[in-house]
Write a protein that holds these residues in place. Structure first.
Motif, mmCIF file in Angstrom:
data_model
loop_
_atom_site.group_PDB
_atom_site.id
_atom_site.type_symbol
_atom_site.label_atom_id
_atom_site.label_comp_id
_atom_site.label_asym_id
_atom_site.label_seq_id
_atom_site.Cartn_x
_atom_site.Cartn_y
_atom_site.Cartn_z
ATOM 1 N N ASN A 70 30.571 51.208 28.930
ATOM 2 C CA ASN A 70 31.540 51.368 27.836
ATOM 3 C C ASN A 70 31.811 52.821 27.474
ATOM 4 O O ASN A 70 32.106 53.133 26.316
ATOM 5 C CB ASN A 70 31.095 50.592 26.586
ATOM 6 C CG ASN A 70 31.046 49.104 26.842
ATOM 7 O OD1 ASN A 70 31.902 48.568 27.544
ATOM 8 N ND2 ASN A 70 30.038 48.453 26.310
ATOM 9 N N CYS A 71 31.649 53.695 28.439
ATOM 10 C CA CYS A 71 31.986 55.114 28.237
ATOM 11 C C CYS A 71 32.108 55.775 29.611
ATOM 12 O O CYS A 71 31.680 55.217 30.609
ATOM 13 C CB CYS A 71 30.934 55.831 27.393
ATOM 14 S SG CYS A 71 29.303 55.942 28.141
ATOM 15 N N SER A 72 32.688 56.958 29.632
ATOM 16 C CA SER A 72 32.802 57.696 30.891
ATOM 17 C C SER A 72 31.471 58.384 31.191
ATOM 18 O O SER A 72 30.624 58.523 30.295
ATOM 19 C CB SER A 72 33.913 58.743 30.778
ATOM 20 O OG SER A 72 33.483 59.790 29.925
ATOM 21 N N PRO A 73 31.265 58.850 32.425
ATOM 22 C CA PRO A 73 30.040 59.589 32.727
ATOM 23 C C PRO A 73 29.864 60.821 31.836
ATOM 24 O O PRO A 73 28.744 61.112 31.387
ATOM 25 C CB PRO A 73 30.213 59.985 34.194
ATOM 26 C CG PRO A 73 31.110 58.933 34.760
ATOM 27 C CD PRO A 73 32.046 58.585 33.634
ATOM 28 N N SER A 74 30.945 61.533 31.535
ATOM 29 C CA SER A 74 30.859 62.723 30.676
ATOM 30 C C SER A 74 30.434 62.348 29.260
ATOM 31 O O SER A 74 29.589 63.019 28.658
ATOM 32 C CB SER A 74 32.198 63.455 30.627
ATOM 33 O OG SER A 74 32.538 63.910 31.910
ATOM 34 N N GLU A 75 31.014 61.274 28.725
ATOM 35 C CA GLU A 75 30.628 60.807 27.385
ATOM 36 C C GLU A 75 29.168 60.373 27.379
ATOM 37 O O GLU A 75 28.433 60.651 26.432
ATOM 38 C CB GLU A 75 31.526 59.643 26.955
ATOM 39 C CG GLU A 75 32.962 60.044 26.702
ATOM 40 C CD GLU A 75 33.912 58.848 26.616
ATOM 41 O OE1 GLU A 75 35.029 59.046 26.111
ATOM 42 O OE2 GLU A 75 33.552 57.732 27.060
#
Length: 187
Positions: free
Chosen positions: A175-180
């Motif tokens: 539920n988020c990007s790798p960066s987040e």
């Protein structure tokens, strides 16, 4: 012959903290203070990290003097197909970096691709492909937390062939990007 999975102590520790069923039967958690061993997915209270040892074989953990947990019952095989499924999962965990197709897995295990996929889905509720993606995302999450590698380097390191697929699968599972994920998770 026992095939060992290639996980570090830290990765195995993370699997027991997360109660990850994907690794049941591939290793066992033994607690030195209680002399009890469990499955990675056991919901019992988690021990102190310093009191934990990991074993790949049920015979080895029992020979070391540990007794099975009464809650998760690691000594009981749940299905007649559990050995085949464990072999498939071990193959996926050990070769997650490589491009793996269903036919390769089937050839290695000695089953038809159709039967292998049906059996695997019956036992795990997932296809080998989705299971492999989860293993890759687990590895990516571990690398995001523990290294300074770029997201693109991690994408290829864990076996994804395209960054867009990596980002799509990562987002769908976390539920988020790798960066987040990297920003939110403390080191």
């Amino acid at each position: 012959m026992v095939i060992k999975i290639n996980l570090s102590f830290e990765e195995m520790w993370e699997k027991i903290i997360a109660c990850d069923r994907k690794y049941d039967g591939l290793f066992f958690t033994a607690v030195k203070t209680t002399k009890i061993y469990c499955r990675p997915s056991c919901r019992s209270r988690k021990p102190k990290k310093v009191n934990v040892e990991f074993y790949y074989e049920i015979n080895a953990v029992e020979e070391a003097g540990f007794r099975p947990c009464k809650r998760c019952q690691p000594e009981i095989e749940q299905s007649p197909h559990i050995e085949i499924v464990k072999n498939i999962i071990t193959l996926l965990v050990n070769h997650y970096k490589q491009k793996i197709v269903l036919k390769d897995i089937a050839d290695q295990i000695g089953l038809s691709p159709y039967y292998l996929e049906r059996l695997f889905k019956q036992e795990t509720s997932e296809t080998p492909r989705t299971y492999l993606e989860k293993i890759r995302i687990d590895k990516a999450a571990y690398l995001l937390k523990s290294t300074k590698m770029s997201n693109l380097e991690i994408c290829y390191e864990v076996g994804f062939q395209s960054p867009s697929n990596f980002y799509k699968v990562f987002r769908s599972l976390n539920n988020c990007s790798p960066s987040e994920y990297r920003k939110v998770i403390p080191e």
